[in-house]
Design an enzyme around this catalytic site. Structure first.
Site, PDB file in Angstrom:
ATOM      1  N   GLY A  11       0.820  -1.201   0.000  1.00 32.36           N
ATOM      2  CA  GLY A  11       0.000   0.000   0.000  1.00 32.36           C
ATOM      3  C   GLY A  11       0.858   1.256   0.000  1.00 32.36           C
ATOM      4  O   GLY A  11       1.887   1.309   0.659  1.00 32.36           O
ATOM      5  N   ARG A  72       0.881  -5.047  -5.611  1.00 32.85           N
ATOM      6  CA  ARG A  72       1.030  -6.276  -4.842  1.00 32.85           C
ATOM      7  C   ARG A  72       1.379  -7.389  -5.819  1.00 32.85           C
ATOM      8  O   ARG A  72       0.885  -7.414  -6.947  1.00 32.85           O
ATOM      9  CB  ARG A  72      -0.254  -6.586  -4.069  1.00 32.85           C
ATOM     10  CG  ARG A  72      -0.642  -5.429  -3.130  1.00 32.85           C
ATOM     11  CD  ARG A  72      -1.732  -5.823  -2.159  1.00 32.85           C
ATOM     12  NE  ARG A  72      -2.208  -4.669  -1.402  1.00 32.85           N
ATOM     13  CZ  ARG A  72      -1.630  -4.171  -0.324  1.00 32.85           C
ATOM     14  NH1 ARG A  72      -0.513  -4.735   0.124  1.00 32.85           N
ATOM     15  NH2 ARG A  72      -2.130  -3.133   0.304  1.00 32.85           N
ATOM     16  N   ASP A 103       5.155  -5.132   6.005  1.00 34.90           N
ATOM     17  CA  ASP A 103       5.466  -6.523   6.326  1.00 34.90           C
ATOM     18  C   ASP A 103       5.685  -7.385   5.088  1.00 34.90           C
ATOM     19  O   ASP A 103       6.688  -8.090   4.960  1.00 34.90           O
ATOM     20  CB  ASP A 103       4.334  -7.100   7.183  1.00 34.90           C
ATOM     21  CG  ASP A 103       4.543  -8.555   7.538  1.00 34.90           C
ATOM     22  OD1 ASP A 103       4.032  -9.426   6.809  1.00 34.90           O
ATOM     23  OD2 ASP A 103       5.223  -8.832   8.545  1.00 34.90           O
ATOM     24  N   THR A 125       4.082   2.277   6.073  1.00 36.19           N
ATOM     25  CA  THR A 125       2.705   1.798   6.063  1.00 36.19           C
ATOM     26  C   THR A 125       1.873   2.679   6.978  1.00 36.19           C
ATOM     27  O   THR A 125       2.317   3.010   8.082  1.00 36.19           O
ATOM     28  CB  THR A 125       2.594   0.332   6.517  1.00 36.19           C
ATOM     29  OG1 THR A 125       1.223   0.023   6.815  1.00 36.19           O
ATOM     30  CG2 THR A 125       3.434   0.043   7.756  1.00 36.19           C
ATOM     31  N   ASP A 127      -0.566   1.892   8.642  1.00 38.77           N
ATOM     32  CA  ASP A 127      -1.060   1.139   9.792  1.00 38.77           C
ATOM     33  C   ASP A 127      -0.126   1.183  11.002  1.00 38.77           C
ATOM     34  O   ASP A 127      -0.526   0.825  12.108  1.00 38.77           O
ATOM     35  CB  ASP A 127      -1.291  -0.326   9.406  1.00 38.77           C
ATOM     36  CG  ASP A 127      -2.449  -0.499   8.446  1.00 38.77           C
ATOM     37  OD1 ASP A 127      -3.438   0.246   8.595  1.00 38.77           O
ATOM     38  OD2 ASP A 127      -2.380  -1.348   7.552  1.00 38.77           O
ATOM     39  N   ASP A 129       2.218  -0.794  11.906  1.00 36.54           N
ATOM     40  CA  ASP A 129       2.126  -2.114  12.527  1.00 36.54           C
ATOM     41  C   ASP A 129       3.389  -2.967  12.383  1.00 36.54           C
ATOM     42  O   ASP A 129       3.345  -4.187  12.546  1.00 36.54           O
ATOM     43  CB  ASP A 129       0.932  -2.888  11.944  1.00 36.54           C
ATOM     44  CG  ASP A 129       1.020  -3.088  10.440  1.00 36.54           C
ATOM     45  OD1 ASP A 129       1.930  -2.498   9.803  1.00 36.54           O
ATOM     46  OD2 ASP A 129       0.190  -3.829   9.886  1.00 36.54           O
ATOM     47  N   ARG A 171      -7.184  -3.375   9.117  1.00 36.28           N
ATOM     48  CA  ARG A 171      -7.760  -4.724   9.159  1.00 36.28           C
ATOM     49  C   ARG A 171      -7.238  -5.522  10.349  1.00 36.28           C
ATOM     50  O   ARG A 171      -7.986  -6.232  11.009  1.00 36.28           O
ATOM     51  CB  ARG A 171      -7.445  -5.466   7.858  1.00 36.28           C
ATOM     52  CG  ARG A 171      -8.260  -4.996   6.667  1.00 36.28           C
ATOM     53  CD  ARG A 171      -8.122  -5.940   5.479  1.00 36.28           C
ATOM     54  NE  ARG A 171      -8.942  -5.506   4.360  1.00 36.28           N
ATOM     55  CZ  ARG A 171      -8.552  -4.627   3.442  1.00 36.28           C
ATOM     56  NH1 ARG A 171      -7.352  -4.101   3.530  1.00 36.28           N
ATOM     57  NH2 ARG A 171      -9.351  -4.280   2.455  1.00 36.28           N
TER      58      ARG A 171
END
Length: 319
Positions: A11, A72, A103, A125, A127, A129, A171
């Protein structure tokens, strides 16, 4: 001259362009030929390479998205496909690739290492994360985009004395939902790391109404539940008018904040320093504001823990 490459994968995240700029300009200054690979690992397979000069990355530090594009690429998990990518790199005499992403991108970088290609990862990212790093490129911009949207939604929520459910990205990580809830003064935050307690959510909204508050804001991460699901349960329980807003991909776009530009520039520049020191097989991380490195395998085996104690703080401050 040493040949290196840079790609963005997964992303897109605001600040990726600032990182690309830093890699190209610092790399050129150190005497490297820097190649940009378009469309991430897909471009690596197709041999979509372009040599980047200093002027090619001019006027991009303030732009969202990525000038190298992103995609992707599930087929990159196959060994034969990886070997084709390595062959393309070898044809350009490239032995080091800087991978900017999350990741999945780091797993691709680790695969290249297994075939003898040196790699360095830069965490990017929205996120936030990635294990071991307190910061990833794009998170700050995305968070501020969400806050701006919530501030606008609150105007309407107050004018009509309504409850609004705002769905944000995440998500598997609730970082955006958690911190946007705290920063915006929302009544409730629902994150995938904690099982939702709808009776408690309903009780909180009802309590806000009884206290005479002009509106209630509930922020949900998409991985916890959808805004429509949440809205339906609150409506049925309290018989009130509830509105929903799904922010979607606006969270990915826009001009990167100063923080994203600064850290992206630092991370990109540090990646070149590591190449000069012949260090690889690592992801760069931010620890207490300092740029450090961590072995790829440790990062990929790690687990980013969300500080869910903030949920209690959100509840206490939204009286």
């Amino acid at each position: 001259m040493k040949n290196i490459a840079v790609l963005t994968s997964g992303g897109d995240a605001p600040g990726m362009n600032a990182a690309i700029r830093a890699v190209v300009r610092k790399g050129n200054k150190e005497g490297f030929n820097v190649y940009g690979i378009s469309h991430g690992f897909l471009g690596l397979i197709r041999g979509d390479f372009k040599k980047l000069e200093v002027r090619d990355v001019g006027d991009i530090i303030h732009r969202g998205g990525t000038i190298l594009y992103s995609a992707r690429c599930e087929e990159f998990k196959e060994v034969d496909v990886q070997k084709e990518a390595v062959k393309n790199l070898e044809e350009h005499d490239i032995d080091t690739v800087i991978v900017i992403g999350g990741d999945g991108s780091f797993r691709g970088a680790l695969a290249l290492e297994s075939h003898g290609i040196k790699t360095i990862g830069i965490p990017a990212t929205i996120d936030n994360d990635i294990p071991f790093t307190e910061y990833t490129i794009g998170f700050d911009t995305s968070l501020n985009t969400i806050l701006e949207a919530i501030d606008r939604i609150r105007d309407t929520a107050t004018s009509h004395e309504r409850t609004f459910i705002v769905e944000v990205m995440g998500r598997e990580s609730g970082a955006l939902a958690l911190y946007s809830s705290l920063a915006s003064g929302a009544e409730v935050s629902l994150v995938p790391e904690v099982a939702e307690d709808m009776p408690k959510v309903i009780e909180k909204v009802e309590e806000s109404i009884k206290l005479g508050k002009k509106h209630s804001i509930v922020i949900v991460a998409e991985g916890a539940m959808s805004a429509d699901e949440c809205s339906k349960m609150i409506t049925e329980a309290l018989n009130i008018e509830v509105r929903t807003s799904v922010l979607g991909h606006i969270q990915r776009g826009g001009k990167p904040t100063a923080r994203d530009r600064i850290y992206a520039s630092r991370l990109g520049s540090t990646a070149i320093d590591l190449i000069l020191e012949d260090k690889h097989h690592v992801a760069l991380i931010v620890n207490k504001g300092k740029i450090e490195m961590k072995d790829f395998k440790k990062v990929l085996q790690g687990n980013k823990i969300l500080d869910t104690s903030i949920l209690k703080m959100i509840d206490e401050l939204s009286i």
